[in-house]
Enzyme design. Structure first.
Site, PDB file in Angstrom:
ATOM      1  N   CYS A 279      69.316  -5.268  46.884  1.00 11.83           N
ATOM      2  CA  CYS A 279      68.487  -5.682  45.739  1.00 11.83           C
ATOM      3  C   CYS A 279      67.440  -6.741  46.085  1.00 11.83           C
ATOM      4  O   CYS A 279      66.258  -6.549  45.775  1.00 11.83           O
ATOM      5  CB  CYS A 279      69.354  -6.183  44.595  1.00 11.83           C
ATOM      6  SG  CYS A 279      70.935  -5.373  44.442  1.00 11.83           S
ATOM      7  N   ARG A 308      79.454  -5.854  54.577  1.00 14.50           N
ATOM      8  CA  ARG A 308      80.307  -6.652  53.697  1.00 14.50           C
ATOM      9  C   ARG A 308      81.631  -6.884  54.397  1.00 14.50           C
ATOM     10  O   ARG A 308      82.190  -5.958  54.986  1.00 14.50           O
ATOM     11  CB  ARG A 308      80.577  -5.907  52.384  1.00 14.50           C
ATOM     12  CG  ARG A 308      79.323  -5.699  51.564  1.00 14.50           C
ATOM     13  CD  ARG A 308      79.647  -4.947  50.297  1.00 14.50           C
ATOM     14  NE  ARG A 308      78.402  -4.639  49.591  1.00 14.50           N
ATOM     15  CZ  ARG A 308      78.343  -3.918  48.482  1.00 14.50           C
ATOM     16  NH1 ARG A 308      79.455  -3.448  47.950  1.00 14.50           N
ATOM     17  NH2 ARG A 308      77.194  -3.673  47.904  1.00 14.50           N
ATOM     18  N   GLN A 326      73.866   2.448  51.525  1.00 19.49           N
ATOM     19  CA  GLN A 326      73.779   2.829  50.126  1.00 19.49           C
ATOM     20  C   GLN A 326      72.509   3.625  49.894  1.00 19.49           C
ATOM     21  O   GLN A 326      71.458   3.259  50.409  1.00 19.49           O
ATOM     22  CB  GLN A 326      73.729   1.577  49.249  1.00 19.49           C
ATOM     23  CG  GLN A 326      75.047   0.835  49.193  1.00 19.49           C
ATOM     24  CD  GLN A 326      74.954  -0.343  48.243  1.00 19.49           C
ATOM     25  OE1 GLN A 326      74.088  -1.183  48.398  1.00 19.49           O
ATOM     26  NE2 GLN A 326      75.843  -0.388  47.275  1.00 19.49           N
ATOM     27  N   ASP A 328      70.314   3.591  47.718  1.00 18.70           N
ATOM     28  CA  ASP A 328      70.008   2.649  46.649  1.00 18.70           C
ATOM     29  C   ASP A 328      68.695   2.982  45.967  1.00 18.70           C
ATOM     30  O   ASP A 328      67.824   3.632  46.541  1.00 18.70           O
ATOM     31  CB  ASP A 328      69.879   1.247  47.261  1.00 18.70           C
ATOM     32  CG  ASP A 328      70.588   0.219  46.414  1.00 18.70           C
ATOM     33  OD1 ASP A 328      70.692   0.432  45.204  1.00 18.70           O
ATOM     34  OD2 ASP A 328      71.035  -0.795  46.981  1.00 18.70           O
ATOM     35  N   HIS A 330      65.945   0.984  43.051  1.00 16.54           N
ATOM     36  CA  HIS A 330      65.633  -0.065  42.085  1.00 16.54           C
ATOM     37  C   HIS A 330      64.472   0.416  41.264  1.00 16.54           C
ATOM     38  O   HIS A 330      63.407   0.700  41.802  1.00 16.54           O
ATOM     39  CB  HIS A 330      65.352  -1.387  42.807  1.00 16.54           C
ATOM     40  CG  HIS A 330      66.575  -1.924  43.476  1.00 16.54           C
ATOM     41  ND1 HIS A 330      66.875  -1.660  44.786  1.00 16.54           N
ATOM     42  CD2 HIS A 330      67.611  -2.639  42.974  1.00 16.54           C
ATOM     43  CE1 HIS A 330      68.049  -2.216  45.074  1.00 16.54           C
ATOM     44  NE2 HIS A 330      68.520  -2.807  44.004  1.00 16.54           N
ATOM     45  N   LYS A 409      77.364  -1.632  33.684  1.00 19.64           N
ATOM     46  CA  LYS A 409      77.082  -0.459  34.524  1.00 19.64           C
ATOM     47  C   LYS A 409      77.834   0.764  34.060  1.00 19.64           C
ATOM     48  O   LYS A 409      78.845   0.664  33.363  1.00 19.64           O
ATOM     49  CB  LYS A 409      77.439  -0.759  35.977  1.00 19.64           C
ATOM     50  CG  LYS A 409      78.889  -1.178  36.163  1.00 19.64           C
ATOM     51  CD  LYS A 409      79.248  -1.360  37.633  1.00 19.64           C
ATOM     52  CE  LYS A 409      80.715  -1.733  37.777  1.00 19.64           C
ATOM     53  NZ  LYS A 409      81.236  -1.613  39.112  1.00 19.64           N
ATOM     54  N   HIS A 455      69.459  -0.701  38.767  1.00 21.94           N
ATOM     55  CA  HIS A 455      69.959  -0.444  40.119  1.00 21.94           C
ATOM     56  C   HIS A 455      70.786   0.833  40.025  1.00 21.94           C
ATOM     57  O   HIS A 455      71.569   0.968  39.086  1.00 21.94           O
ATOM     58  CB  HIS A 455      70.916  -1.535  40.603  1.00 21.94           C
ATOM     59  CG  HIS A 455      70.416  -2.938  40.472  1.00 21.94           C
ATOM     60  ND1 HIS A 455      70.136  -3.726  41.565  1.00 21.94           N
ATOM     61  CD2 HIS A 455      70.165  -3.698  39.383  1.00 21.94           C
ATOM     62  CE1 HIS A 455      69.750  -4.927  41.141  1.00 21.94           C
ATOM     63  NE2 HIS A 455      69.753  -4.935  39.822  1.00 21.94           N
TER      64      HIS A 455
END
Ligand SMILES: [Zn+2]
Ligand SMILES: [Zn+2]
Length: 581
Positions: A279, A308, A326, A328, A330, A409, A455
């Protein structure tokens, strides 16, 4: 014994049921080995365990013996009776029983805690409860395995024996579960990943998977499918750095909410962090240009690799790793666009999952205790997610307090071919990040406004998604994803020339072909090709060479008989084009 039927979809009841099963198991163990010292016996997902300290090493054979004793305890239908003791008395009691671990557990309880024991027949155990009413309510217990586990997970403390088991309200349900377990074992992606040479995990990189050529091939197919579908839907792809300054993570709020899971490094004496999420990078990318409401919805997509920290004991093949990618996205929108955009994403996710034959269910997660932003903002965000789902007529369940720290979410749980569920897709609404990063867009009124950020991921983690696919398909990938489409096996070296000719022809059409002209027994070559779950295997011998055709065996459809090279290649190309499952 009661004849009541228990509703196992009720998580609290399931928990109580299995926790009671663990007490029964401990009682049985104490009957067989009175010296055994008991530690803890919680219910876990799909079952329970009890940790015990015993010099004698419990074997698989012993599990049957324990199980016999369990049967007797169930038949006795002992009620579970609660009693409360003052701390001093409780400590004396467990000391008199030589229960050192229980002693330590009591000592660690807060001053004002109620100290309760539960008694069933001759057996009394320290426990806060709750339980079932009597041992006879437990219908079917199966002890599954025994493994070592440190007391309190601390490698400086004694190593205990952890007896794992599960229980169900009927033998039939237990058998169904055990069959599923057997099936899952056969599909274990770690096992298949090795046999099919897809990926590996080495001691040099705990939790950091290596993708081998065939695994990389699957991954590339998934990623190019992902790219094509995103381009069609107006997404713009970006790539942001793996390492960014530490101050950025203070600004994003990750420092306060996520620091424990992050890795850090220093460059030229400046502090940096390895990104655990994509992000903040995407926010910086947005900030490089002045956007207006006409640019919205602005959809950034990123195949973003994150790191992580996970405890080493939690690592599991590709499912639980320390680095993953990911898919991902945005998306920057005006508040008025939220609902339509959420609907478009849900449609997109639906399309994606159906390609792989997955069913799914949706969960709405609401405000957690640890959160940023006002109640007002949370309500608005949560309402727009639920009303989008209502508009689309999609059912969802609510997961109270499980949202991300910056917004509510929607989670998408896939159901695989053997009925297990995997959380993969997520759509998160975020009213915070835009403010934190002082992002703006120029509205129709000519003024600056803060964008709302959505997201979202569809695969979730590519690595994990591949793990799920391996188990879902039991290694028999749809042709469009398979790392090898066809394997040509020659019976003897007399047929190498013809095999080479077929290889060239199929390869030219874009099919992924492997040629095995080794001077090995055909049975051996076949076994190897099957172990690699090759979708199509063609054995080439005298007849095929003379007839200039192929004898084809499909891993899914079995023997297909003799096909001309054209018939065969057309069949495969069609199967790839339609992404047939
Ligand atoms: Zn208990
Ligand atoms: Zn994000």
């Amino acid at each position: 014994m009661g004849k009541e039927k228990f509703d196992f979809s009720d998580a609290d009841l399931r928990h109580r049921y299995r926790h009671t099963s663990s007490h029964i198991t401990a009682q049985a163990i104490k009957r067989l080995w009175p010296d055994a010292k008991l530690a803890i016996g919680p219910a876990i997902d799909n079952g329970f365990y009890y940790d015990i300290d015993l010099d004698y090493k419990i074997t698989e054979q012993d599990l049957l013996k324990i199980q016999k004793e369990i049967k007797k305890i169930i038949a006795s239908n002992f009620p579970l009776e609660k009693s409360v003791m003052p701390r001093k008395e409780a400590l004396e009691f467990v000391k008199s029983q030589n229960e050192d671990y229980k002693y330590e557990l009591i000592e660690d309880l807060p001053e004002d805690a109620e100290i309760s024991f539960y008694t069933q027949g001759e057996f009394t155990d320290l426990c806060a409860g709750p339980h079932m009413e009597s041992t006879g309510q437990i219908k079917a217990i199966k002890l599954l395995s025994v493994a070592g586990a440190y007391w309190r997970g601390d490698s400086n403390r004694p190593m205990l024996q952890r007896v794992y088991g599960t229980s169900f309200p009927s033998t039939q349900e237990l058998d169904e579960y055990l069959n599923r377990l057997k099936e899952a074992k056969l599909r274990d992606h770690r096992l298949l990943g090795k046999e099919m040479e897809l990926f590996t995990l080495l001691e040099e990189g705990p939790g950091f998977p290596f993708f081998l050529p065939k695994g990389m091939d699957i991954r590339n197919e998934l990623e190019s499918f992902w790219r094509v579908e995103h381009r069609k839907r107006g997404y713009k792809e970006i790539k942001t750095p793996l390492i960014l300054s530490e101050s950025l993570w203070h600004k994003s709020g990750h420092w306060d909410h996520y620091k424990e899971n992050m890795y850090f490094t220093k460059i030229d004496d400046r502090d940096f962090a390895i990104k655990p999420m994509n992000c903040p990078g995407a926010m910086l990318a947005y900030g490089t240009k002045m956007y207006s409401y006409r640019d919205f919805p602005l959809r950034f997509a990123e195949m973003g690799q994150v790191h992580r920290h996970e405890l080493s004991g939690a690592l599991h093949g590709l499912m639980r790793v320390r680095t993953f990618t990911q898919d991902d996205s945005h998306i920057f929108v005006m508040p008025s666009q939220i609902k339509d955009e959420v609907k478009a994403i849900v449609d997109f996710i639906d399309y994606f999952y159906k390609i792989f034959g997955f069913k799914y269910n949706v969960e709405l997660s609401t405000m957690p205790d640890d959160h940023m932003g006002t109640l007002e903002e949370w309500k608005q965000a949560t309402d727009s997610l639920s009303s989008a789902m209502d508009d689309m007529g999609i059912e969802y369940s609510i997961n109270e307090g499980d949202g991300a720290f910056y917004g509510p979410k929607l989670d998408f749980h896939l159901e695989d071919s053997i009925g297990r569920t995997w959380q993969c897709g997520t759509i998160q609404l975020d009213f915070q990040m835009g403010q934190r990063f002082e992002l703006f867009y120029v509205g129709a009124d000519g003024n600056r406004h803060t964008p709302v950020i959505i997201h979202r991921v569809i695969f979730g983690s590519i690595e994990r998604f591949i793990g799920v696919l391996i188990e879902h398909f039991a290694g028999k990938f749809p042709l469009w994803l398979a790392p090898v489409h066809v394997k040509l096996l020659t019976v003897t070296e007399h047929f190498s020339d013809y095999a080479q000719e077929v290889y060239d022809k199929l390869s030219e059409l874009g099919l992924k072909v492997e040629l095995d002209i080794r001077n090995e027994k055909i049975g051996y070559k076949l076994r190897e090709a099957r172990n690699q779950r090759t979708p199509y295997i063609c054995v080439i011998g005298e007849r095929e060479k003379n007839n200039r055709n192929l004898t084809v065996r499909s891993s899914k459809e079995g023997e297909l008989g003799e096909l001309s090279i054209d018939e065969f290649s057309n069949k495969l190309l069609e199967e790839i084009k339609t992404k047939k499952i």
